[in-house]
Design a protein around this motif. Structure first.
Motif, PDB file in Angstrom:
ATOM      1  N   TYR A   1       0.744  -1.339  -0.029  1.00 20.03           N
ATOM      2  CA  TYR A   1       0.110  -0.036   0.127  1.00 20.03           C
ATOM      3  C   TYR A   1       0.902   1.239   0.039  1.00 20.03           C
ATOM      4  O   TYR A   1       1.697   1.410   0.852  1.00 20.03           O
TER       5      TYR A   1
ATOM      6  N   ASN B   1     -17.114  -4.804   4.900  1.00 17.13           N
ATOM      7  CA  ASN B   1     -16.771  -4.919   3.600  1.00 17.13           C
ATOM      8  C   ASN B   1     -15.455  -4.804   3.368  1.00 17.13           C
ATOM      9  O   ASN B   1     -14.732  -4.464   2.058  1.00 17.13           O
ATOM     10  N   GLY B   2     -14.387  -4.714   4.349  1.00 24.28           N
ATOM     11  CA  GLY B   2     -13.176  -4.447   4.464  1.00 24.28           C
ATOM     12  C   GLY B   2     -12.374  -5.292   5.490  1.00 24.28           C
ATOM     13  O   GLY B   2     -12.714  -6.433   5.439  1.00 24.28           O
TER      14      GLY B   2
ATOM     15  N   ASP C   1     -10.560  -0.271   3.525  1.00 23.02           N
ATOM     16  CA  ASP C   1     -12.122  -0.351   2.948  1.00 23.02           C
ATOM     17  C   ASP C   1     -12.147  -1.276   1.585  1.00 23.02           C
ATOM     18  O   ASP C   1     -11.155  -2.092   1.322  1.00 23.02           O
ATOM     19  N   GLU C   2     -13.242  -1.451   1.363  1.00 25.47           N
ATOM     20  CA  GLU C   2     -13.483  -2.376   0.202  1.00 25.47           C
ATOM     21  C   GLU C   2     -12.868  -2.020  -1.133  1.00 25.47           C
ATOM     22  O   GLU C   2     -12.757  -2.615  -1.849  1.00 25.47           O
ATOM     23  N   ASN C   3     -12.565  -0.574  -1.375  1.00 23.40           N
ATOM     24  CA  ASN C   3     -11.658  -0.283  -2.481  1.00 23.40           C
ATOM     25  C   ASN C   3     -10.063  -0.300  -2.259  1.00 23.40           C
ATOM     26  O   ASN C   3      -9.470   0.129  -2.893  1.00 23.40           O
ATOM     27  N   LYS C   4      -9.943  -0.914  -0.988  1.00 22.02           N
ATOM     28  CA  LYS C   4      -8.367  -1.012  -0.799  1.00 22.02           C
ATOM     29  C   LYS C   4      -7.508   0.061  -0.581  1.00 22.02           C
ATOM     30  O   LYS C   4      -6.324   0.398  -0.496  1.00 22.02           O
ATOM     31  N   ASN C   5      -8.453   1.138   0.119  1.00 24.68           N
ATOM     32  CA  ASN C   5      -7.831   2.078   0.755  1.00 24.68           C
ATOM     33  C   ASN C   5      -7.620   2.052   2.230  1.00 24.68           C
ATOM     34  O   ASN C   5      -8.067   1.458   2.976  1.00 24.68           O
TER      35      ASN C   5
ATOM     36  N   LYS D   1      -3.196   3.539  -0.784  1.00 25.72           N
ATOM     37  CA  LYS D   1      -4.156   2.690  -1.187  1.00 25.72           C
ATOM     38  C   LYS D   1      -3.261   1.454  -1.957  1.00 25.72           C
ATOM     39  O   LYS D   1      -1.826   1.664  -2.336  1.00 25.72           O
TER      40      LYS D   1
END
Length: 168
Positions: free
Chosen positions: A48, A105-106, A132-136, A161
Motif C-alpha cells: 500500500y 466490507n473491508g 476499506d472495500e476499495n483497498k484504501n 491505497k
C-alpha cells in the motif's frame, strides 16, 4: 409454595420453546462460513503506497512524507506480517505481526503488544488500522523519537491505497 415454584418453572420452560435460533437452512443464501473465499490475511496482502502524516505531541506541527505499508500473509489464519516503511521519517525496519479480520466490507488490523527498536531504544508501539472495500488503508501509531537533541512524541497516520498485490 412448591406448586407456585413448579408453575413458574413450567412457564419458563414453555416460554423457552418459543425462542428460535437462526435457521440452519442455507438454501438460496450464502453460508456464513463460505462468505469469503480466503482468509483476511490473504485477501489484504499487498503493498500500500501513500502518505505518512506526523504530528508532534502538544503542537500543531505537521510533516508529511511518502511511504508504504506492506502486508503479507502468515501461516496462521487471521495473522499477517505488517511493515511500515518511510525513509523520510527514518523508519525502514518497523514490522510486526498483526491480527487482521474482515469488517464492514473491508478489513481491520491491530496489535497492542508490538515492540520495536527505534533510536537504539526498545519501545512498545501499538498500532491499528482499516482497509476499506476499495483497498484504501488508514493506519495509526505513536512513536517516541529523537528530534535534534531532544526526544519527542509523534502521532503518525498513514493514508494510502493498494499499489500491488502480494501472492505467496
Amino acid at each position: 409454595m412448591k406448586k407456585i415454584l413448579y408453575f413458574f418453572v413450567g412457564v419458563f420452560t414453555l416460554s423457552m420453546t418459543f425462542i428460535a435460533c437462526d435457521d440452519d437452512d442455507d438454501s438460496g443464501t450464502t453460508s456464513r462460513n463460505s462468505t469469503f473465499s480466503v482468509t483476511p490475511e490473504i485477501a489484504a496482502a499487498g503493498t500500500y503506497e501513500g502518505d505518512y502524516i506526523r504530528v508532534q505531541s502538544g503542537t500543531t506541527d505537521t510533516t508529511e512524507n511518502k511511504g508504504t505499508i506492506i502486508i503479507s500473509a502468515r501461516d496462521t489464519a487471521y495473522c499477517a506480517n505488517i511493515s511500515f516503511v518511510c525513509s523520510g521519517f527514518e523508519f525502514t525496519d518497523f514490522n510486526s505481526v498483526t491480527n487482521i479480520t474482515y469488517a464492514n466490507n473491508g478489513f481491520m488490523f491491530s496489535n497492542d503488544l508490538s515492540t520495536f527498536v527505534i533510536d537504539n531504544k526498545e519501545q512498545s508501539v501499538p498500532f491499528y488500522g482499516t482497509i476499506d472495500e476499495n483497498k484504501n488503508i488508514i493506519a495509526r501509531f505513536t512513536l517516541t523519537q529523537k528530534s535534534g537533541r531532544s526526544t519527542k512524541v509523534f502521532y503518525y497516520t498513514f493514508n494510502g491505497k493498494l499499489s500491488s498485490v502480494t501472492t505467496e
